[in-house]
Design a protein around this motif. Structure first.
Motif, PDB file in Angstrom:
ATOM      1  N   MET A   1       0.847  -1.191   0.000  1.00 20.68           N
ATOM      2  CA  MET A   1       0.000   0.000   0.000  1.00 20.68           C
ATOM      3  C   MET A   1       0.885   1.245   0.000  1.00 20.68           C
ATOM      4  SD  MET A   1      -3.181   0.867   0.005  1.00 20.68           S
ATOM      5  CE  MET A   1      -4.209   2.312   0.279  1.00 20.68           C
ATOM      6  N   LEU A   2       0.660   2.126  -0.978  1.00 21.54           N
ATOM      7  CA  LEU A   2       1.468   3.335  -1.071  1.00 21.54           C
ATOM      8  C   LEU A   2       0.976   4.390  -0.091  1.00 21.54           C
ATOM      9  CD1 LEU A   2       1.806   3.718  -4.953  1.00 21.54           C
ATOM     10  CD2 LEU A   2       3.488   2.790  -3.356  1.00 21.54           C
ATOM     11  N   THR A   3       1.923   4.985   0.614  1.00 21.96           N
ATOM     12  CA  THR A   3       1.587   6.072   1.533  1.00 21.96           C
ATOM     13  C   THR A   3       1.572   7.401   0.772  1.00 21.96           C
ATOM     14  OG1 THR A   3       3.906   6.468   2.102  1.00 21.96           O
ATOM     15  CG2 THR A   3       2.713   4.805   3.399  1.00 21.96           C
TER      16      THR A   3
ATOM     17  N   TYR B   1      11.325   5.367  -5.026  1.00 20.65           N
ATOM     18  CA  TYR B   1      12.285   5.449  -6.123  1.00 20.65           C
ATOM     19  C   TYR B   1      12.416   4.091  -6.822  1.00 20.65           C
ATOM     20  CZ  TYR B   1      13.952  10.045  -4.523  1.00 20.65           C
ATOM     21  OH  TYR B   1      14.052  11.369  -4.176  1.00 20.65           O
ATOM     22  N   ILE B   2      12.469   3.035  -6.033  1.00 22.75           N
ATOM     23  CA  ILE B   2      12.585   1.688  -6.602  1.00 22.75           C
ATOM     24  C   ILE B   2      11.314   1.325  -7.371  1.00 22.75           C
ATOM     25  CG2 ILE B   2      12.911  -0.752  -6.084  1.00 22.75           C
ATOM     26  CD1 ILE B   2      15.390   1.008  -5.715  1.00 22.75           C
ATOM     27  N   ILE B   3      10.163   1.724  -6.841  1.00 16.22           N
ATOM     28  CA  ILE B   3       8.901   1.488  -7.556  1.00 16.22           C
ATOM     29  C   ILE B   3       8.920   2.228  -8.894  1.00 16.22           C
ATOM     30  CG2 ILE B   3       6.406   1.879  -7.521  1.00 16.22           C
ATOM     31  CD1 ILE B   3       6.507   1.539  -4.482  1.00 16.22           C
TER      32      ILE B   3
END
Length: 362
Positions: A1-3, A104-106
């Motif tokens: 889940m992205l914050t 950044y990795i995403i």
């Protein structure tokens, strides 16, 4: 889940990368137009073909320089975060530097997948359109503007047959100064020559003009001449194509099949094709390495500000491109392993990424 933090950084990551492309691609087009406008006027190139060429040029140019664009875009917006003390606030809240890297990795993953798909299916088509235009219209006084890229194609078809053409026109599917020699061990059996040979896609045949066949006999040679002769050959159209860009124009499945065929023939150009194949996988991986390096370099607030970060970033980016190009050429021109040559820059800069990341964490 992205914050909220993940979405904020990821949005900046992708938006800045797209903006960087939008800034530099037009500059590349302007430079290209200034170099080639004389050839286009001299050859009276239709506007529609020019428009199609620059569509292919945009994809070709962006794909070749995407590592630099990605690297500089990350340094740009991360330096702004550092200068605004946003990174200090994020890390002071208890978030680790490794957790800070997650968006950044995403972002690197999304870009890598996009570049991988483009490299497999879209870039080869644009590479063919880009090269076809150059070899068809960029001429001066009847000579190719970039002579050497599309001349003197010499290829072994099988154990007995050797093909040679002086030049190839990709638009008309025509090769010039064609010859096909057949040998029995070290002895020539026959030789076919023609001033030009044209591919007929309707029936998969070739039409030769100023045809001449010489059959070597024990008591004398037999020579047959015809102004025009239509026939089938055992070689394919791509065998007439200049070595320098055959592999670039093939999608992944066709490229692997082509490499298998050329390896079975004992082609001396196999390293050139292998470099193209390996780069389809190594370039997307470089997005992760360059992302880590860029964040590690620009996350610190330096006395020189963003200018210092950009200077360091540009030096590293061009160093990466330099290693990539140099080792690619070494693999193509020598017996050096194409696999090592293509992956060596990623290996070296991967070590640099680990070192800079550990330093940034401290």
């Amino acid at each position: 889940m992205l914050t909220i933090l993940d979405k904020y950084i990821l949005k900046r990551y992708l938006a800045t990368f797209v903006t960087m492309l939008a800034m530099f691609v037009p500059i590349g087009i302007i430079v290209d137009v200034s170099e080639k406008i004389n050839f286009m006027i001299e050859n009276k190139v239709p506007f529609l073909k020019i428009a199609v060429y620059y569509y292919h040029f945009t994809i070709y140019f962006a794909n070749n320089l995407f590592p630099i664009f990605l690297f500089l875009s990350i340094i740009w917006f991360t330096s702004k975060l550092a200068n605004n003390t946003e990174i200090i606030a994020i890390l002071s809240s208890g978030i680790s530097f490794t957790r800070f890297l997650r968006p950044y990795i995403i972002g690197a993953t999304l870009v890598s997948i996009f570049v991988l798909i483009m490299g497999f299916f879209v870039v080869p088509v644009s590479s063919e359109g880009f090269n076809n235009f150059r070899y068809t219209y960029l001429r001066t006084n009847g000579q190719q503007a970039m002579r050497g890229d599309n001349t003197d194609v010499y290829r072994q078809i099988n154990d007995t047959d050797f093909l040679y053409v002086n030049s190839y026109n990709a638009s008309s599917k025509t090769a010039f100064n064609f010859s096909l020699e057949k040998f029995d061990k070290d002895k020539m059996v026959s030789k076919i020559t023609a001033s030009r040979i044209q591919w007929n896609p309707a029936d998969s045949t070739y039409t030769m003009y100023d045809y001449k066949k010489r059959t070597v006999g024990a008591l004398g040679d037999v020579i047959v001449r015809e102004p025009e002769k239509k026939t089938k050959f055992g070689f394919e159209l791509e065998d007439l194509t200049p070595v320098i860009y055959i592999a670039e124009t093939l999608t992944l499945d066709k490229l692997t099949a082509f490499i298998d065929k050329e390896r079975a023939r004992g082609s001396s150009n196999i390293n050139i094709y292998m470099v193209v194949l390996y780069k389809k996988f190594s370039v997307p991986i470089s997005a992760f390495i360059l992302t880590i390096i860029a964040v590690s370099v620009s996350a610190m607030k330096r006395r020189g500000g963003m200018g210092m970060n950009l200077t360091i970033g540009i030096a590293i980016a061009f160093g990466f491109v330099f290693f990539d190009k140099v080792f690619g050429v070494i693999a193509e021109k020598t017996t050096f392993s194409p696999f090592i040559a293509v992956w060596f820059p990623n290996f070296i800069f991967g070590i640099l990424a680990i070192f800079l990341l550990r330093n940034a964490k401290r």
